[in-house]
Motif scaffolding. Structure first.
Motif, PDB file in Angstrom:
ATOM      1  N   GLU A 246       0.827  -1.206   0.000  1.00 42.20           N
ATOM      2  CA  GLU A 246       0.000   0.000   0.000  1.00 42.20           C
ATOM      3  C   GLU A 246       0.865   1.261   0.000  1.00 42.20           C
ATOM      4  O   GLU A 246       0.537   2.253  -0.669  1.00 42.20           O
ATOM      5  CB  GLU A 246      -0.940   0.018   1.203  1.00 42.20           C
ATOM      6  N   LEU A 247       1.967   1.227   0.742  1.00 39.84           N
ATOM      7  CA  LEU A 247       2.867   2.387   0.757  1.00 39.84           C
ATOM      8  C   LEU A 247       3.388   2.691  -0.647  1.00 39.84           C
ATOM      9  O   LEU A 247       3.476   3.853  -1.052  1.00 39.84           O
ATOM     10  CB  LEU A 247       4.032   2.131   1.711  1.00 39.84           C
ATOM     11  N   ALA A 248       3.737   1.649  -1.388  1.00 37.34           N
ATOM     12  CA  ALA A 248       4.244   1.852  -2.744  1.00 37.34           C
ATOM     13  C   ALA A 248       3.185   2.469  -3.649  1.00 37.34           C
ATOM     14  O   ALA A 248       3.500   3.275  -4.531  1.00 37.34           O
ATOM     15  CB  ALA A 248       4.727   0.524  -3.324  1.00 37.34           C
ATOM     16  N   VAL A 249       1.929   2.107  -3.432  1.00 36.00           N
ATOM     17  CA  VAL A 249       0.829   2.685  -4.209  1.00 36.00           C
ATOM     18  C   VAL A 249       0.623   4.150  -3.843  1.00 36.00           C
ATOM     19  O   VAL A 249       0.401   5.006  -4.708  1.00 36.00           O
ATOM     20  CB  VAL A 249      -0.473   1.886  -3.963  1.00 36.00           C
ATOM     21  N   ARG A 250       0.713   4.451  -2.546  1.00 38.63           N
ATOM     22  CA  ARG A 250       0.379   5.783  -2.064  1.00 38.63           C
ATOM     23  C   ARG A 250       1.391   6.846  -2.505  1.00 38.63           C
ATOM     24  O   ARG A 250       1.023   8.007  -2.698  1.00 38.63           O
ATOM     25  CB  ARG A 250       0.310   5.773  -0.532  1.00 38.63           C
ATOM     26  N   ARG A 251       2.654   6.475  -2.653  1.00 45.31           N
ATOM     27  CA  ARG A 251       3.689   7.466  -2.964  1.00 45.31           C
ATOM     28  C   ARG A 251       4.553   6.983  -4.135  1.00 45.31           C
ATOM     29  O   ARG A 251       5.679   6.512  -3.936  1.00 45.31           O
ATOM     30  CB  ARG A 251       4.571   7.719  -1.747  1.00 45.31           C
ATOM     31  N   PRO A 252       4.057   7.085  -5.331  1.00 42.28           N
ATOM     32  CA  PRO A 252       4.879   6.704  -6.489  1.00 42.28           C
ATOM     33  C   PRO A 252       6.164   7.526  -6.519  1.00 42.28           C
ATOM     34  O   PRO A 252       6.179   8.719  -6.204  1.00 42.28           O
ATOM     35  CB  PRO A 252       3.977   7.045  -7.682  1.00 42.28           C
ATOM     36  N   GLY A 253       7.267   6.840  -6.880  1.00 43.96           N
ATOM     37  CA  GLY A 253       8.543   7.526  -7.000  1.00 43.96           C
ATOM     38  C   GLY A 253       9.275   7.749  -5.694  1.00 43.96           C
ATOM     39  O   GLY A 253      10.374   8.325  -5.687  1.00 43.96           O
ATOM     40  N   HIS A 254       8.720   7.297  -4.572  1.00 37.96           N
ATOM     41  CA  HIS A 254       9.330   7.548  -3.263  1.00 37.96           C
ATOM     42  C   HIS A 254      10.227   6.420  -2.767  1.00 37.96           C
ATOM     43  O   HIS A 254      10.950   6.600  -1.793  1.00 37.96           O
ATOM     44  CB  HIS A 254       8.250   7.819  -2.221  1.00 37.96           C
ATOM     45  N   TYR A 255      10.149   5.239  -3.401  1.00 40.73           N
ATOM     46  CA  TYR A 255      10.868   4.087  -2.858  1.00 40.73           C
ATOM     47  C   TYR A 255      11.744   3.445  -3.919  1.00 40.73           C
ATOM     48  O   TYR A 255      11.348   3.347  -5.091  1.00 40.73           O
ATOM     49  CB  TYR A 255       9.874   3.062  -2.285  1.00 40.73           C
ATOM     50  N   SER A 256      12.917   3.011  -3.493  1.00 38.47           N
ATOM     51  CA  SER A 256      13.833   2.340  -4.414  1.00 38.47           C
ATOM     52  C   SER A 256      13.432   0.898  -4.656  1.00 38.47           C
ATOM     53  O   SER A 256      13.830   0.296  -5.659  1.00 38.47           O
ATOM     54  CB  SER A 256      15.271   2.400  -3.870  1.00 38.47           C
ATOM     55  N   GLY A 257      12.681   0.329  -3.760  1.00 39.29           N
ATOM     56  CA  GLY A 257      12.224  -1.044  -3.907  1.00 39.29           C
ATOM     57  C   GLY A 257      11.393  -1.457  -2.716  1.00 39.29           C
ATOM     58  O   GLY A 257      11.415  -0.811  -1.654  1.00 39.29           O
ATOM     59  N   VAL A 258      10.634  -2.538  -2.873  1.00 38.70           N
ATOM     60  CA  VAL A 258       9.769  -3.054  -1.817  1.00 38.70           C
ATOM     61  C   VAL A 258       9.953  -4.563  -1.729  1.00 38.70           C
ATOM     62  O   VAL A 258       9.943  -5.263  -2.756  1.00 38.70           O
ATOM     63  CB  VAL A 258       8.292  -2.718  -2.096  1.00 38.70           C
ATOM     64  N   VAL A 259      10.121  -5.060  -0.503  1.00 40.07           N
ATOM     65  CA  VAL A 259      10.158  -6.503  -0.239  1.00 40.07           C
ATOM     66  C   VAL A 259       8.963  -6.832   0.642  1.00 40.07           C
ATOM     67  O   VAL A 259       8.884  -6.389   1.794  1.00 40.07           O
ATOM     68  CB  VAL A 259      11.466  -6.923   0.455  1.00 40.07           C
ATOM     69  N   SER A 260       8.038  -7.584   0.102  1.00 43.15           N
ATOM     70  CA  SER A 260       6.855  -8.006   0.853  1.00 43.15           C
ATOM     71  C   SER A 260       7.015  -9.482   1.198  1.00 43.15           C
ATOM     72  O   SER A 260       6.956 -10.348   0.320  1.00 43.15           O
ATOM     73  CB  SER A 260       5.586  -7.788   0.025  1.00 43.15           C
ATOM     74  N   ALA A 261       7.234  -9.768   2.474  1.00 44.22           N
ATOM     75  CA  ALA A 261       7.392 -11.143   2.946  1.00 44.22           C
ATOM     76  C   ALA A 261       6.084 -11.620   3.570  1.00 44.22           C
ATOM     77  O   ALA A 261       5.551 -10.956   4.468  1.00 44.22           O
ATOM     78  CB  ALA A 261       8.528 -11.239   3.961  1.00 44.22           C
ATOM     79  N   GLN A 262       5.583 -12.739   3.109  1.00 42.06           N
ATOM     80  CA  GLN A 262       4.337 -13.330   3.617  1.00 42.06           C
ATOM     81  C   GLN A 262       3.194 -12.323   3.533  1.00 42.06           C
ATOM     82  O   GLN A 262       2.295 -12.326   4.368  1.00 42.06           O
ATOM     83  CB  GLN A 262       4.518 -13.812   5.060  1.00 42.06           C
ATOM     84  N   VAL A 341       9.556  -4.780  -7.008  1.00 38.03           N
ATOM     85  CA  VAL A 341       8.927  -5.479  -5.886  1.00 38.03           C
ATOM     86  C   VAL A 341       9.387  -6.928  -5.862  1.00 38.03           C
ATOM     87  O   VAL A 341       9.368  -7.616  -6.893  1.00 38.03           O
ATOM     88  CB  VAL A 341       7.386  -5.427  -5.986  1.00 38.03           C
ATOM     89  N   LEU A 342       9.798  -7.371  -4.685  1.00 41.18           N
ATOM     90  CA  LEU A 342      10.118  -8.779  -4.459  1.00 41.18           C
ATOM     91  C   LEU A 342       9.119  -9.324  -3.451  1.00 41.18           C
ATOM     92  O   LEU A 342       8.947  -8.764  -2.361  1.00 41.18           O
ATOM     93  CB  LEU A 342      11.540  -8.946  -3.922  1.00 41.18           C
ATOM     94  N   LEU A 343       8.458 -10.415  -3.798  1.00 38.12           N
ATOM     95  CA  LEU A 343       7.540 -11.103  -2.906  1.00 38.12           C
ATOM     96  C   LEU A 343       8.240 -12.344  -2.374  1.00 38.12           C
ATOM     97  O   LEU A 343       8.527 -13.274  -3.134  1.00 38.12           O
ATOM     98  CB  LEU A 343       6.257 -11.485  -3.647  1.00 38.12           C
ATOM     99  N   ILE A 344       8.539 -12.367  -1.084  1.00 42.30           N
ATOM    100  CA  ILE A 344       9.193 -13.522  -0.467  1.00 42.30           C
ATOM    101  C   ILE A 344       8.134 -14.354   0.244  1.00 42.30           C
ATOM    102  O   ILE A 344       7.323 -13.821   1.003  1.00 42.30           O
ATOM    103  CB  ILE A 344      10.281 -13.090   0.536  1.00 42.30           C
TER     104      ILE A 344
END
Length: 400
Positions: A246-262, A341-344
């Motif tokens: 959700e954070l990645a959706v809310r602020r496009p261009g603000h994050y270098s990457g996202v790792v969502s585990a479980q 985005v990496l989904l672990i």
């Protein structure tokens, strides 16, 4: 396999339980008859003060306190080690009738009884290769701080210098969940883990605990701004694995990457009855429930750590977090994510299924899945070496 039809099998189960000191300790104050309906037959155990006083076949003359009913195939999964009490009654095909509250308030008795079923007949499972142990880290490098965020006195820990990684913990957990990650990745990165509001060392918001993922996301954004983090990488687990999406959706261009585990973009779970039981009997339930969510390669010391960490939270924190987790649905917004985005996923986590993760991947352009074998719902504790390696590989691929 006709074990479930054999009177001798049930007699042996009674003997196994009476020789199991752990089961007897947890069942010390249990008194009642439990029935097991497996389609082609019924068996029952009369339990008195931590002992099986009698084993019965057929419908009991006196009503059972509660009955566990399900198809024979599901019972075969239980006795061959393919599942356990929490999975089959929460996400499987076994149903509880009668006094379901009594069943849940004696969840340790039932969980341990189901574990004992796997030992009847001298069955011994092939021991999996445990996940590797992390090296001892330099704890002096980890520094704790407090910061005021939206009026909430918030605790966070950090180690290392370099590009920032912000770690968000799972439900009813806290920053300690990432202690191995702080050790493993702080050689190259500034790794930060914080206690969400109302968790461990962070104070509760004045309006009460958050029960919606968006509330947590708004707070995390304020924390990022307060810390002055520029284009950090986010790592989240479980309900925070949802939050980082959700954070990645809310602020496009603000994050270098996202790792969502479980995590996943849609996690429907937790009926009102389950939340009520966690509210009243959460710590008793968590001993087996948390272990049930872990994988077969998780060493015993880290199983104990998972249980110990999650049991430190008050029951109202568990319920608030599980409420936010079970009402999360961002499926229609995933195509708005513009960062890698990496989904672990631990492949033995029954709470977050492979289908959920794969459906999430389809909706996020360019996202990837990393599977950790023999691992469950808490990969950074259960399997920290392989988890940190997967994260490092992802970051190096970003040239981060």
């Amino acid at each position: 396999m006709n074990a479930l039809l054999s009177p001798e099998w049930w007699d042996e189960l009674g003997t196994v339980l009476n020789n199991d000191e752990v089961w007897r300790r947890h069942s010390k104050f249990f008194d009642g008859r439990v029935a097991f309906d497996f389609e082609s037959g019924v068996a029952s155990l009369e339990i008195r003060e931590g002992r099986v006083a009698a084993v019965g076949r057929g419908n009991p003359v006196r009503p059972a306190l509660f009955t566990i009913t399900g198809p024979r195939e599901e019972w075969l999964r239980v006795i061959t080690g393919g599942t356990d009490w929490f999975e089959v009654t929460g996400a499987g095909q076994l149903a509880i009738s009668g006094d379901a509250v009594a069943a849940m308030r004696n969840a340790n008795t039932m969980w341990l009884a189901f574990e004992a079923m796997k030992r009847v007949g001298g069955q011994t499972a092939v021991a999996p290769v445990p996940s590797p142990s992390p090296p001892e880290g330099d704890v002096a490098r980890i520094v704790g701080h407090y910061i005021l965020v939206n009026g909430v006195r918030t605790y966070y820990e950090e180690a290392g210098v370099g590009p920032a990684i912000l770690c968000l913990h799972a439900a009813a957990q806290d920053s300690l969940q990432y202690r191995y990650v702080l050790d493993a990745l702080s050689d190259r990165y500034r790794v930060i883990a914080f206690d969400a509001p109302g968790h461990c060392k962070s104070l509760e918001p004045t309006d009460g605990l958050y029960t919606d993922t968006t509330q947590h996301a708004e707070f995390t954004e304020a924390l990022i701004d307060a810390l002055g983090l520029e284009a950090p990488v986010l790592i989240g687990c479980s309900f925070a694995g949802n939050e980082v999406l959700e954070l990645a959706v809310r602020r496009p261009g603000h994050y270098s990457g996202v790792v969502s585990a479980q995590g996943a973009d849609f996690t429907p779970r937790f009926p009102e009855f389950a939340l009520d039981m966690f509210q009243t009997d959460g710590h008793q339930l968590l001993n087996g429930w948390a272990r049930s969510l872990c994988g077969s390669r998780t060493p015993e010391d880290r199983l104990r750590e998972v249980v110990w960490q999650i049991k430190r939270s008050p029951t109202e924190v568990m319920v608030a977090d599980l409420t936010s987790y079970g009402t999360f649905d961002q499926r229609e917004r995933m195509n708005q994510i513009d960062c890698p985005v990496l989904l672990i996923r631990g492949d033995e986590d029954w709470l977050v299924t492979q289908d959920q993760v794969e459906e999430t991947q389809k909706r996020i352009v360019g996202s990837k899945i990393a599977l950790l074998s023999g691992t469950g719902h808490y990969p950074m504790i259960e399997n920290p070496v392989e988890f940190s390696s997967a994260v490092r590989t992802f970051l190096e691929g970003l040239d981060y």
